[in-house]
Design an enzyme around this catalytic site. Structure first.
Site, PDB file in Angstrom:
ATOM      1  N   CYS A 282     110.687  -6.407  20.072  1.00 14.08           N
ATOM      2  CA  CYS A 282     110.529  -5.506  21.217  1.00 14.08           C
ATOM      3  C   CYS A 282     110.460  -6.303  22.520  1.00 14.08           C
ATOM      4  O   CYS A 282     109.628  -7.198  22.665  1.00 14.08           O
ATOM      5  CB  CYS A 282     109.267  -4.651  21.052  1.00 14.08           C
ATOM      6  SG  CYS A 282     109.092  -3.509  22.433  1.00 14.08           S
TER       7      CYS A 282
ATOM      8  N   GLY B  65     120.848   2.745  16.238  1.00 15.35           N
ATOM      9  CA  GLY B  65     119.770   3.339  17.014  1.00 15.35           C
ATOM     10  C   GLY B  65     120.284   4.374  17.998  1.00 15.35           C
ATOM     11  O   GLY B  65     120.438   5.560  17.667  1.00 15.35           O
TER      12      GLY B  65
ATOM     13  N   LYS C 243     112.174  -7.553  11.942  1.00 19.07           N
ATOM     14  CA  LYS C 243     113.280  -7.197  12.840  1.00 19.07           C
ATOM     15  C   LYS C 243     113.188  -8.130  14.040  1.00 19.07           C
ATOM     16  O   LYS C 243     112.137  -8.195  14.703  1.00 19.07           O
ATOM     17  CB  LYS C 243     113.186  -5.732  13.257  1.00 19.07           C
ATOM     18  CG  LYS C 243     114.317  -5.293  14.186  1.00 19.07           C
ATOM     19  CD  LYS C 243     114.426  -3.777  14.224  1.00 19.07           C
ATOM     20  CE  LYS C 243     115.470  -3.304  15.213  1.00 19.07           C
ATOM     21  NZ  LYS C 243     115.030  -3.362  16.611  1.00 19.07           N
TER      22      LYS C 243
ATOM     23  N   ALA D 293     110.809   3.895  19.333  1.00 18.80           N
ATOM     24  CA  ALA D 293     109.538   4.457  19.793  1.00 18.80           C
ATOM     25  C   ALA D 293     109.780   5.773  20.512  1.00 18.80           C
ATOM     26  O   ALA D 293     110.693   5.889  21.337  1.00 18.80           O
ATOM     27  CB  ALA D 293     108.851   3.458  20.720  1.00 18.80           C
TER      28      ALA D 293
ATOM     29  N   GLN E  12     107.101   0.275  10.505  1.00 19.20           N
ATOM     30  CA  GLN E  12     107.139  -0.932  11.340  1.00 19.20           C
ATOM     31  C   GLN E  12     105.827  -1.143  12.081  1.00 19.20           C
ATOM     32  O   GLN E  12     105.304  -0.223  12.726  1.00 19.20           O
ATOM     33  CB  GLN E  12     108.277  -0.854  12.366  1.00 19.20           C
ATOM     34  CG  GLN E  12     108.475  -2.209  13.040  1.00 19.20           C
ATOM     35  CD  GLN E  12     109.435  -2.185  14.206  1.00 19.20           C
ATOM     36  OE1 GLN E  12     109.196  -1.511  15.203  1.00 19.20           O
ATOM     37  NE2 GLN E  12     110.523  -2.933  14.099  1.00 19.20           N
TER      38      GLN E  12
ATOM     39  N   GLY F 252     123.038  -3.493  16.744  1.00 14.92           N
ATOM     40  CA  GLY F 252     123.403  -3.632  18.147  1.00 14.92           C
ATOM     41  C   GLY F 252     124.748  -3.027  18.441  1.00 14.92           C
ATOM     42  O   GLY F 252     125.768  -3.456  17.895  1.00 14.92           O
ATOM     43  N   ASP F 253     124.731  -1.966  19.261  1.00 17.13           N
ATOM     44  CA  ASP F 253     125.955  -1.382  19.808  1.00 17.13           C
ATOM     45  C   ASP F 253     126.888  -0.763  18.775  1.00 17.13           C
ATOM     46  O   ASP F 253     128.091  -0.683  19.008  1.00 17.13           O
ATOM     47  CB  ASP F 253     126.743  -2.429  20.612  1.00 17.13           C
ATOM     48  CG  ASP F 253     125.963  -2.924  21.814  1.00 17.13           C
ATOM     49  OD1 ASP F 253     124.970  -2.282  22.184  1.00 17.13           O
ATOM     50  OD2 ASP F 253     126.341  -3.972  22.375  1.00 17.13           O
TER      51      ASP F 253
ATOM     52  N   PRO G 179     114.350   1.639  14.117  1.00 14.37           N
ATOM     53  CA  PRO G 179     113.085   2.140  14.661  1.00 14.37           C
ATOM     54  C   PRO G 179     113.251   2.406  16.151  1.00 14.37           C
ATOM     55  O   PRO G 179     113.810   1.571  16.868  1.00 14.37           O
ATOM     56  CB  PRO G 179     112.111   0.972  14.427  1.00 14.37           C
ATOM     57  CG  PRO G 179     112.975  -0.244  14.302  1.00 14.37           C
ATOM     58  CD  PRO G 179     114.293   0.202  13.776  1.00 14.37           C
TER      59      PRO G 179
HETATM   60  C1  LIG Z   1     114.172   4.465  22.891  1.00  7.58           C
HETATM   61  C2  LIG Z   1     114.169   3.222  22.064  1.00  7.58           C
HETATM   62  C3  LIG Z   1     113.034   2.858  21.385  1.00  7.58           C
HETATM   63  C4  LIG Z   1     113.026   1.706  20.590  1.00  7.58           C
HETATM   64  N1  LIG Z   1     111.887   1.399  19.881  1.00  7.58           N
HETATM   65  C5  LIG Z   1     111.921   0.352  19.000  1.00  7.58           C
HETATM   66  C6  LIG Z   1     110.819   0.118  18.127  1.00  7.58           C
HETATM   67  O1  LIG Z   1     109.824   0.855  18.094  1.00  7.58           O
HETATM   68  N2  LIG Z   1     110.904  -0.970  17.302  1.00  7.58           N
HETATM   69  C7  LIG Z   1     112.002  -1.802  17.281  1.00  7.58           C
HETATM   70  O2  LIG Z   1     112.038  -2.769  16.515  1.00  7.58           O
HETATM   71  N3  LIG Z   1     113.063  -1.570  18.093  1.00  7.58           N
HETATM   72  C8  LIG Z   1     113.053  -0.513  18.921  1.00  7.58           C
HETATM   73  N4  LIG Z   1     114.155  -0.239  19.676  1.00  7.58           N
HETATM   74  C9  LIG Z   1     115.357  -1.064  19.509  1.00  7.58           C
HETATM   75  C10 LIG Z   1     116.291  -0.447  18.459  1.00  7.58           C
HETATM   76  O3  LIG Z   1     115.687  -0.419  17.186  1.00  7.58           O
HETATM   77  C11 LIG Z   1     117.618  -1.248  18.352  1.00  7.58           C
HETATM   78  O4  LIG Z   1     117.322  -2.562  17.972  1.00  7.58           O
HETATM   79  C12 LIG Z   1     118.384  -1.285  19.675  1.00  7.58           C
HETATM   80  O5  LIG Z   1     118.410  -0.015  20.299  1.00  7.58           O
HETATM   81  C13 LIG Z   1     119.821  -1.776  19.468  1.00  7.58           C
HETATM   82  O6  LIG Z   1     120.508  -0.941  18.574  1.00  7.58           O
HETATM   83  P1  LIG Z   1     121.548   0.197  19.096  1.00  7.58           P
HETATM   84  O7  LIG Z   1     122.544  -0.499  19.958  1.00  7.58           O
HETATM   85  O8  LIG Z   1     122.129   0.766  17.832  1.00  7.58           O
HETATM   86  O9  LIG Z   1     120.738   1.188  19.876  1.00  7.58           O
HETATM   87  C14 LIG Z   1     114.164   0.886  20.498  1.00  7.58           C
HETATM   88  C15 LIG Z   1     115.314   1.256  21.203  1.00  7.58           C
HETATM   89  C16 LIG Z   1     115.331   2.406  21.968  1.00  7.58           C
HETATM   90  C17 LIG Z   1     116.600   2.784  22.692  1.00  7.58           C
END
Ligand SMILES: Cc1cc2nc3c(=O)[nH]c(=O)nc-3n(C[C@H](O)[C@H](O)[C@H](O)COP(=O)(O)O)c2cc1C
Length: 326
Positions: free
Chosen positions: A106, A228, A145, A23, A75, A205-206, A21
């Protein structure tokens, strides 16, 4: 490696890959794109429980989308069981969700100062009570989450409590709230949770490459891998990851022209549905598509000032002519 089919409650999933997810990013257009590259499960961005209850039409739009993007996790965020229960019931009634996910991760000030998101990690009993009440109120599977904790790793305790309260799966971002996005996501706590609970764990994560995805799966024993940021401007990564997991092969990177073609397709889908206001929402995506291309930074700057689809199309055509001759 054989791609495991798995399930969250009654929802069958064809491979481990999950769109996180995000935002302002994971709207129906982006969800469909990533799904088109093979992702098994997509999440909406976090949706305010109160926004839904007060029938904010913009809020309702966040969870809508066509069948092709399903299964879809919707979510919700909030701080009180009462409003989250009410919102979850509304989501279920729309028929638009296959899973209801609760945001306990969050980190942003705006969310945690209201006791929502990662603030609930400080009080695992309160988070578990929310889960218990939402699970009792709806028949859809309810997932959560989380991050590892607020300022220290309490993820094992949190995960056990959430499982006891009835979650159907737990997605774990391997950082604490205090870490925000700094440092590296930790895999060991995700591995520990995978051993401790019997519901599916989704490691997050990452994950930026096929090898990262494989590492998450093999080092933690999780069933789902959630990506993400690495999908921003690069939904091809979904196909790259799935191919690598299955065969060990690396797909060629999309060319500049392929990037622009997808950027256009994405833009026109948004504009067709939202009209020219869609351009504003698309600016960041367009910037991500051209990131790393020669002259990409300049093109991004130019696009950020444009107001219509036709202007963007002219800018993209000019760019192609100059930097990407056939
Ligand atoms: C722009 C942005 C918006 C995000 N919005 C949400 C959200 O609405 N809900 C949520 O649980 N996590 C949110 N996250 C966190 C991501 O879901 C994820 O947990 C986090 O980026 C780590 O994963 P990644 O390293 O693959 O980016 C957001 C992250 C980013 C970068």
């Amino acid at each position: 490696m054989i791609l495991n089919k798995w399930a969250i409650g009654s929802v069958q999933l064809s491979n481990p890959l999950v769109l996180a997810p995000m935002a302002g990013v994971t709207d129906t257009f982006f969800r469909r794109l990533v799904k088109g590259f093979g992702c098994a499960l997509v999440y909406t961005e976090m949706i305010s429980d109160k926004g839904l209850i007060f029938a904010n039409s913009k809020t309702k739009e966040l969870l809508a989308g066509p069948e092709e993007e399903r299964p879809r996790a919707v979510q919700l965020f909030g701080s009180s069981p009462d409003t989250l229960v009410e919102a979850a019931r509304l989501v279920e009634q729309t028929g638009q969700a296959d899973l209801i996910d609760l945001n306990f991760g969050c980190p942003t000030h705006k969310i945690v100062r209201n006791g929502a998101g990662a603030a609930l990690l400080r009080d695992p009993a309160a988070a578990a009570e929310i889960v218990r009440q939402v699970v009792a109120a709806v028949s859809l599977p309810v997932t959560a989450k989380i991050r590892l904790g607020w300022d220290e790793d309490r993820s094992a305790e949190i995960a056990l409590r959430l499982e006891d309260a009835g979650v159907a799966a737990i997605a774990v971002h391997g950082r604490t709230r205090e870490q925000f996005y700094s440092g590296q996501a930790h895999l060991e706590p995700i591995a520990r949770i995978s051993q401790l609970v019997s519901v599916p764990v989704i490691g997050n994560g990452d994950i930026r490459s096929p090898q990262d995805a494989k590492r998450m799966l093999t080092q933690t024993g999780c069933q789902g891998i959630m990506v993400g940021r690495a999908f921003l401007g690069n939904p091809w990564l979904a196909e790259e990851i799935l191919t690598y997991l299955q065969t060990g092969d690396f797909l060629p990177q999309p060319s500049g022209r392929e990037r622009l073609a997808l950027a256009r397709r994405h833009l026109f889908q948004v504009a067709e549905c939202r009209g020219e206001v869609g351009i504003k929402q698309m600016r960041k995506h367009l910037g991500w598509y051209v990131r790393g291309l020669p002259g990409g930074a300049k093109l991004r700057e130019q696009i950020n000032k444009l107001e219509t689809c036709a202007q963007v199309e002219t800018a993209l055509a000019g760019y192609e002519k100059k930097y990407l001759p056939t």
